[in-house]
Design a protein around this motif. Structure first.
Motif, PDB file in Angstrom:
ATOM      1  N   ALA A 274      15.310  13.806  27.881  1.00 11.82           N
ATOM      2  CA  ALA A 274      15.045  14.726  28.985  1.00 11.82           C
ATOM      3  C   ALA A 274      14.821  16.143  28.487  1.00 11.82           C
ATOM      4  N   GLY A 275      15.121  16.370  27.214  1.00 13.22           N
ATOM      5  CA  GLY A 275      14.896  17.674  26.613  1.00 13.22           C
ATOM      6  C   GLY A 275      13.578  17.799  25.888  1.00 13.22           C
ATOM      7  N   GLY A 276      12.727  16.768  26.007  1.00 11.02           N
ATOM      8  CA  GLY A 276      11.381  16.879  25.471  1.00 11.02           C
ATOM      9  C   GLY A 276      11.146  16.234  24.125  1.00 11.02           C
TER      10      GLY A 276
ATOM     11  N   GLY B 273      12.721  12.924  21.086  1.00  3.40           N
ATOM     12  CA  GLY B 273      13.428  11.664  20.970  1.00  3.40           C
ATOM     13  C   GLY B 273      14.027  11.437  19.601  1.00  3.40           C
ATOM     14  N   ILE B 274      14.139  10.168  19.254  1.00  2.08           N
ATOM     15  CA  ILE B 274      14.861   9.754  18.047  1.00  2.08           C
ATOM     16  C   ILE B 274      14.126  10.201  16.790  1.00  2.08           C
ATOM     17  N   HIS B 275      12.832   9.962  16.722  1.00  2.00           N
ATOM     18  CA  HIS B 275      12.061  10.396  15.553  1.00  2.00           C
ATOM     19  C   HIS B 275      12.087  11.911  15.433  1.00  2.00           C
ATOM     20  N   CYS B 276      11.976  12.609  16.564  1.00  7.50           N
ATOM     21  CA  CYS B 276      11.984  14.073  16.548  1.00  7.50           C
ATOM     22  C   CYS B 276      13.267  14.653  15.973  1.00  7.50           C
ATOM     23  N   SER B 277      14.376  13.946  16.129  1.00 10.53           N
ATOM     24  CA  SER B 277      15.680  14.486  15.736  1.00 10.53           C
ATOM     25  C   SER B 277      16.119  14.038  14.352  1.00 10.53           C
ATOM     26  N   THR B 278      15.270  13.326  13.630  1.00 10.08           N
ATOM     27  CA  THR B 278      15.619  12.807  12.316  1.00 10.08           C
ATOM     28  C   THR B 278      14.519  13.130  11.301  1.00 10.08           C
ATOM     29  N   MET B 279      14.909  13.255  10.031  1.00 10.55           N
ATOM     30  CA  MET B 279      13.928  13.349   8.955  1.00 10.55           C
ATOM     31  C   MET B 279      14.429  12.506   7.791  1.00 10.55           C
ATOM     32  N   HIS B 280      13.618  11.562   7.380  1.00 17.80           N
ATOM     33  CA  HIS B 280      14.005  10.696   6.277  1.00 17.80           C
ATOM     34  C   HIS B 280      13.664  11.360   4.936  1.00 17.80           C
ATOM     35  N   GLU B 281      14.535  11.151   3.982  1.00 22.21           N
ATOM     36  CA  GLU B 281      14.259  11.549   2.595  1.00 22.21           C
ATOM     37  C   GLU B 281      14.017  10.274   1.801  1.00 22.21           C
TER      38      GLU B 281
ATOM     39  N   SER C 188      13.953  14.326  34.983  1.00 19.43           N
ATOM     40  CA  SER C 188      13.492  15.520  34.291  1.00 19.43           C
ATOM     41  C   SER C 188      11.976  15.498  34.124  1.00 19.43           C
ATOM     42  N   SER C 189      11.345  16.624  34.413  1.00 20.89           N
ATOM     43  CA  SER C 189       9.900  16.734  34.229  1.00 20.89           C
ATOM     44  C   SER C 189       9.520  16.753  32.755  1.00 20.89           C
ATOM     45  N   GLU C 190      10.484  17.007  31.883  1.00 21.51           N
ATOM     46  CA  GLU C 190      10.241  17.049  30.439  1.00 21.51           C
ATOM     47  C   GLU C 190      10.552  15.715  29.765  1.00 21.51           C
TER      48      GLU C 190
END
Length: 345
Positions: free
Chosen positions: A330-332, A334-342, A276-278
């Motif tokens: 591949a969707g641009g 990662g792990i940090h992007c998909s999580t938010m800590h409280e 993937s280019s992304e």
């Protein structure tokens, strides 16, 4: 770099803590829109479920889903260790960018600041995502305020000790903050984060949906120390040049306490499995959890092992867990992007 002066005493200024502060829980969002993901949706769902199950081994995870049917599917994939709710519907999975940013004050309180998410500059549908921050803060019973700029959580890194960093390409951009100068945006960011010093990195506009979020390349480990992922020496593309420039800028920077930053290089993989280019081949888009660090691996055995060792040295006493999330990356993001800590109050 600019020194910013708050009008209130230090103990009265709400401040966004560093990622490694103790967490109450991690928030995530279940991907469900084929209009966003197309035929890739099933694979991305599998990767999000893997991240949720892995994080849940360390701390509570709350997964937001848009409706009862989707929530049922999320529960099947994530298992009983992940709480799935429908009270906060979402359009996509990037919780780091759509959630509120949590802050502590000097009196043991917790509040939230909303960064006015606009779909990364109106690049993607965000009817529900634009409301996630306010709804989440309300569900947690937290006082919340709206920042005086438009941005995303993944666009800004903080050391929790008065210093933040971000790319100009993402924030000083007319698709988010039209008509605002860099100085005005800087002041708004520092006010929102309770910080004193801003380190600007140039970044790259228009090459990805985020306009180059800092959390893919450069991360604070602790006050005075940052990690930067560097590309293989034979790479000369725009992203490689950007990473080297970030390393150079940070190597010459000082933080809010006057410390010259120590910059730890982490070398990116020579090869990846995706075409993937992304694809985001970032070890540094990791998520710090209570007692652990969750990061990616890419099938380059030597570089995977070296990155794991570097993170273990940077976060002593925490277990470093590497997982395969190629379909997500591949969707641009990662792990940090998909999580938010409280954080805990």
């Amino acid at each position: 770099m600019t020194r910013y002066r708050h009008d209130r005493s230090a103990e009265d200024v709400p401040r966004v803590p560093a990622d490694d502060a103790p967490h109450a829980r991690t928030w995530m969002s279940w991907p469900s829109r084929r209009g966003v993901w197309g035929l890739r949706l099933g694979g991305v769902q599998a990767d999000i479920a893997l991240i949720a199950r892995t994080v849940a081994e360390f701390e509570p995870v709350v997964m937001c889903a848009p409706d009862d049917w989707t929530a049922g599917k999320a529960r099947e994939r994530c298992g009983s260790g992940v709480e799935v709710i429908t009270a906060i519907p979402t359009d996509d999975l990037w919780m780091r960018d759509i959630a509120p940013v949590f802050r502590r004050d000097g009196h043991g309180g917790l509040d939230a600041v909303i960064l006015n998410f606009n779909g990364w500059g109106d690049k993607q549908v965000h009817h529900d995502d634009a409301l996630v921050a306010e709804r989440l803060a309300a569900r947690r019973g937290l006082r919340h305020t709206y920042a005086d700029f438009v941005g995303e959580g993944g666009a800004i890194e903080t050391d929790g000790d008065g210093t933040v960093m971000a790319t100009e390409s993402s924030l000083v951009n007319k698709n988010r903050n039209r008509g605002m100068s860099r100085a005005e945006i800087e002041g708004a960011v520092l006010e929102a984060y309770g910080a004193d010093t801003m380190i600007w990195l140039p970044g790259i506009k228009g090459q990805d949906i985020t306009d180059d979020h800092v959390d893919v390349t450069s991360r604070f480990v602790r006050p005075g120390v940052v990690m930067v992922q560097l590309p293989p020496t034979d790479r000369t593309d725009a992203w490689a040049r950007d990473a080297r420039e970030q390393f150079a800028v940070l190597s010459a920077a000082t933080d809010a306490r006057g410390r010259r930053l120590r910059v730890i290089p982490v070398h990116g993989p020579d090869t990846v499995r995706s075409r993937s280019s992304e694809f985001v081949d970032s070890y540094l888009n990791f998520h710090v959890v209570n007692g652990g660090v969750i990061t990616a691996r890419f099938g380059d055995a030597d570089k995977d092992a070296a990155a794991k060792e570097a993170l273990a040295e940077a976060y002593p006493g925490r277990e470093v867990v590497q997982i395969d999330v190629d379909r997500l990356m591949a969707g641009g993001g990662g792990i940090h992007c998909s999580t938010m800590h409280e954080p805990l109050p």
